[in-house]
Design a protein around this motif. Sequence first.
Motif, PDB file in Angstrom:
ATOM      1  N   GLY A 107       0.826  -1.217   0.000  1.00  0.00           N
ATOM      2  CA  GLY A 107       0.000   0.000   0.000  1.00  0.00           C
ATOM      3  C   GLY A 107       0.852   1.256   0.000  1.00  0.00           C
ATOM      4  O   GLY A 107       0.571   2.215  -0.746  1.00  0.00           O
TER       5      GLY A 107
ATOM      6  N   ASN B   6      -6.507  -2.221  -0.393  1.00  0.00           N
ATOM      7  CA  ASN B   6      -5.279  -3.016  -0.186  1.00  0.00           C
ATOM      8  C   ASN B   6      -5.187  -3.583   1.232  1.00  0.00           C
ATOM      9  O   ASN B   6      -4.470  -4.554   1.475  1.00  0.00           O
ATOM     10  CB  ASN B   6      -4.069  -2.116  -0.493  1.00  0.00           C
ATOM     11  CG  ASN B   6      -2.783  -2.645   0.070  1.00  0.00           C
ATOM     12  OD1 ASN B   6      -2.176  -3.571  -0.471  1.00  0.00           O
ATOM     13  ND2 ASN B   6      -2.346  -2.078   1.201  1.00  0.00           N
TER      14      ASN B   6
ATOM     15  N   ALA C 103     -10.936  -0.387   8.829  1.00  0.00           N
ATOM     16  CA  ALA C 103     -11.754  -0.589   7.630  1.00  0.00           C
ATOM     17  C   ALA C 103     -12.695  -1.780   7.755  1.00  0.00           C
ATOM     18  O   ALA C 103     -13.598  -1.944   6.927  1.00  0.00           O
ATOM     19  CB  ALA C 103     -10.855  -0.748   6.410  1.00  0.00           C
TER      20      ALA C 103
ATOM     21  N   GLU D 226       4.949  -6.022   5.930  1.00  0.00           N
ATOM     22  CA  GLU D 226       4.750  -6.571   7.279  1.00  0.00           C
ATOM     23  C   GLU D 226       3.940  -7.872   7.247  1.00  0.00           C
ATOM     24  O   GLU D 226       3.593  -8.423   8.276  1.00  0.00           O
ATOM     25  CB  GLU D 226       4.023  -5.540   8.159  1.00  0.00           C
ATOM     26  CG  GLU D 226       4.856  -4.301   8.438  1.00  0.00           C
ATOM     27  CD  GLU D 226       4.167  -3.325   9.385  1.00  0.00           C
ATOM     28  OE1 GLU D 226       2.997  -3.576   9.770  1.00  0.00           O
ATOM     29  OE2 GLU D 226       4.802  -2.317   9.724  1.00  0.00           O
TER      30      GLU D 226
ATOM     31  N   LYS E 163      -9.728 -14.381   0.464  1.00  0.00           N
ATOM     32  CA  LYS E 163      -9.286 -13.756  -0.783  1.00  0.00           C
ATOM     33  C   LYS E 163     -10.107 -14.283  -1.973  1.00  0.00           C
ATOM     34  O   LYS E 163     -10.333 -13.561  -2.952  1.00  0.00           O
ATOM     35  CB  LYS E 163      -7.787 -13.988  -0.996  1.00  0.00           C
ATOM     36  CG  LYS E 163      -6.888 -13.225  -0.010  1.00  0.00           C
ATOM     37  CD  LYS E 163      -7.091 -11.719  -0.048  1.00  0.00           C
ATOM     38  CE  LYS E 163      -5.938 -10.965   0.623  1.00  0.00           C
ATOM     39  NZ  LYS E 163      -6.198  -9.499   0.721  1.00  0.00           N
TER      40      LYS E 163
END
Length: 243
Positions: free
Chosen positions: A17, A80, A57, A184, A151
């Motif tokens: 991101g 993202n 989010a 990360e 996903k």
Amino acid sequence: MTSSRTVVITGGGTGIGATTAALFAAAGDTVTITGRREDVLARTAAKLGVRYLAFDAADPGSVRAALDQLPATVDVLVNNAGGNTDRQRPAVEPGDLDGVAAAWRANFDANVLTAVLVTEALTPRLADGARIVTVGSIAAKQGSGSYGAAKAAIEAWNVDLARKLAGRGISANVVAPGVTLDTEFFQGTVTEDWVRARVSVAFDKRPGTPAETADTIFFLAGKGSGHLTGQVVHVNGGAYTAR
Ligand SMILES: NC(=O)c1ccc[n+]([C@@H]2O[C@H](COP(=O)([O-])OP(=O)(O)OC[C@H]3O[C@@H](n4cnc5c(N)ncnc54)[C@H](OP(=O)(O)O)[C@@H]3O)[C@@H](O)[C@H]2O)c1
């Protein structure tokens, strides 16, 4: 769309991101990065010269509260934010149904709700011809338990989104990276041997970089990519080939 676009990138404080934010900022776009950790966002925003806004989010109340400070018009939305929450939690003991349910919900929240809630909230603000790019994963095709399942859910949701918004010239696509270092994501949970074994199935035998995914997102956000919608674009050196 104007030449300087208004861009919102969730999870923009780190990794893919942040690299994507740098690319849009360098192109002269007005960028807002978001994430939960204000200190991380503030550091990245200062380095890149972009705006930032801290909110969760995956939480409807948090997204609602953030709306006042998000741009009134959005040309590019990059969903993202996410990650494999199993890497951030203690392993679940076999047979621990409560633990399994909590782990699956955590990955659903982190990877599906983050994209769905922010997109839902910002849809009325999307400019005609806007671009939505959501970051999926090779895991959607290859497993990884609740993370891969989350996903995969993003891919199904994206099809409806693309269909729903096409009348306004808005495209919606998923970019699905393979193993990507310098983020990360792995939270220090993998060894060099693990990475080597993992990428040995890629044609180019190497992990991806955040810049390679960012470049793909940037392309999908471009004016010329409008007829490309409802798709999953893989960035993985051939570790999974879409057919
Ligand atoms: N690295 C890989 O190998 C790889 C492979 C395939 C797909 N991906 C996907 O790529 C995307 C970016 O990950 P990355 O690799 O760049 O890892 P990363 O450095 O951990 O970035 C993830 C970002 O998402 C933010 N985030 C997570 N949950 C959030 C929430 N509920 N609300 C707001 N922000 C949230 C995090 O910030 P806060 O913690 O401050 O909220 C963090 O900045 C993710 O969707 C990930 O699943 C990564």
